[in-house]
Every structure is written in structure tokens, then in C-alpha cells.
Design a protein around this motif. Sequence first.
Motif, mmCIF file in Angstrom:
data_model
loop_
_atom_site.group_PDB
_atom_site.id
_atom_site.type_symbol
_atom_site.label_atom_id
_atom_site.label_comp_id
_atom_site.label_asym_id
_atom_site.label_seq_id
_atom_site.Cartn_x
_atom_site.Cartn_y
_atom_site.Cartn_z
ATOM 1 N N GLN A 44 -43.993 -45.716 27.245
ATOM 2 C CA GLN A 44 -44.742 -46.042 28.450
ATOM 3 C C GLN A 44 -44.197 -45.269 29.646
ATOM 4 O OE1 GLN A 44 -44.578 -50.302 28.874
ATOM 5 N NE2 GLN A 44 -45.765 -50.682 27.026
ATOM 6 N N ASP A 90 -43.486 -58.420 36.346
ATOM 7 C CA ASP A 90 -43.925 -57.822 35.095
ATOM 8 C C ASP A 90 -45.236 -58.457 34.653
ATOM 9 O OD1 ASP A 90 -43.928 -57.804 31.910
ATOM 10 O OD2 ASP A 90 -42.707 -56.122 32.598
ATOM 11 N N ARG A 91 -46.207 -57.618 34.325
ATOM 12 C CA ARG A 91 -47.534 -58.129 33.986
ATOM 13 C C ARG A 91 -47.561 -58.859 32.653
ATOM 14 N NH1 ARG A 91 -51.042 -52.775 34.864
ATOM 15 N NH2 ARG A 91 -49.153 -51.910 33.943
ATOM 16 N N GLU A 92 -46.609 -58.576 31.770
ATOM 17 C CA GLU A 92 -46.594 -59.227 30.463
ATOM 18 C C GLU A 92 -45.722 -60.481 30.453
ATOM 19 O OE1 GLU A 92 -47.216 -55.080 27.928
ATOM 20 O OE2 GLU A 92 -45.502 -56.379 27.533
ATOM 21 N N SER A 93 -44.485 -60.347 30.917
ATOM 22 C CA SER A 93 -43.565 -61.488 30.873
ATOM 23 C C SER A 93 -43.711 -62.417 32.069
ATOM 24 C CB SER A 93 -42.122 -60.988 30.811
ATOM 25 O OG SER A 93 -41.766 -60.348 32.030
#
Length: 255
Positions: free
Chosen positions: A216, A62-65
Motif C-alpha cells: 500500500q 485508521d479507516r480499518e481499525s
Amino acid sequence: MVVGGSSSAHRTLAILTTLGSKEAAERGGLGVVEIARRVGREKSQVSRALKTLDAEGFVERDRESMLYRLSWRVFTMAANAGHPRLLAVAPPVLRRLVGVLGERVHLTVLSSDGVLTVLSQGPARTVQAAGWVGRVTPLHTTSSGRALLFDHGDEEVAELLAGSRFASAGPGAPTGAEEFLARLAEARTAGYALAREEFEAGLVGAAAPVRDFRGQVMAALNVSAPAGRMGRDLDAAGRVVMSAARQLSQSMAGC
């Protein structure tokens, strides 16, 4: 789960099993340190193994977490990975779409190396576009590829297309990244993407994005058929697919 064996195969299987656990799915993935603790390995060993699994499309980060989770490609673990609700609520939508269009329809997701078909439903016909469940197709030659990229910026899309073999596609395929981006912009405006003989000669398709509760893009619905049957009505098919994708999105949002 502490690994008993010492081989890289044991380590890899332990990592996949850990990411396939119910707890990992509920948490949206696990970090490198946590995975290393659970499998009883050094962080550096686990990090290298995860990079290999990511490159091969079996896990994604995951690019955020920055947490790792199983990818859609691991079908045998799909119930504990990504989006089990999507797989549960999508089949009736696909069946209704087949009833309206009379052609094969697919549910696809974005994988590390292209477009992965996770569900496929078709009518009883002698000649149909082939079902592609479990197989990966290129982003740049499919309507699903464009629908899945609706939320991506142009620079990010260009990076994803780096190395794409535009010359080896169908007669209607874009000739390069610039033309692909222009078609993607048109698809965003319309709300659905069309592909006319881009993947192969004689095959057309239409796709629209499916969105999660955050709005999304999480998947795409698409129809594919021989051009002789659907070519003239492809725009109308695109609007039908878009409507079905919105219904599925509402189900995913709990509406």
C-alpha cells in the motif's frame, strides 16, 4: 497518564502524549475508550478533542481499525508515530537520487489537508526549488499529490479534492476534478506522476509512490526543479524517481 489540570489544553496535551507513547506506536494507535481511560476523562470529551485534532492534522484515524494515532505533522513525535523505519532508511535513497538528478528531492506523505514534506535533500546550487519540510502543499497541483493517490478510487479522490482552489494554481494545473482524475489515470499507467508548472510558473516535478510491506502507498518520492533545467528531461527524471521509490519500497518490505 491521568490529567491533573482541568482545562481543554491539559486534555489535548494529555491525548497527544498518550498517542506519542511507545505502546501506542507499537499497537498502531489507540481507540477512544482506551485514550479516555488513560487520560482520566469522559469518553465524550476525548472524542470531541480527537475530532478537533484530526481536523487540524495532528492525529489521524485508521479507516480499518478505527484507532487514532499521531499524524506525520507532529514531527517532534515522529520517532514514536507512523513509520520510523521510513525516516531511517529514506535519507540514503534521497542522497543517491540527488547525485543522479542533481536537483532537490523530497519525501512526502498524505496529510489531512494536502501533501506534507517530511524529508528534503538538495545539492549545493545557487538556484533551487525551495525546500518544504514541514509545510503542506495542495494535492491537485503537485506530482507527489498524484503519486500519493495511486491506490485511491475516483470517488474518494473527488471527495479529497472537494473545495480545492483550482483557479488559484499555476498555469499548467488541472482546471477541475475531471482533468485531475485523467492525469492521475495517466500517472498510474506510467508508474510515476509529472507536474509541469502546476504548483507555480517555472517549476516542474516528478514523483512516484513508496509502498509498505502490504503493497500500500505510504509515501512518495519526488524531484522538483526549475523548468529551464529539467523541463525537457522530466519524463526521464520520472523514471529515475520511480526506480528509487521501488528501492525504498523494497527496504520497507524487508527485501
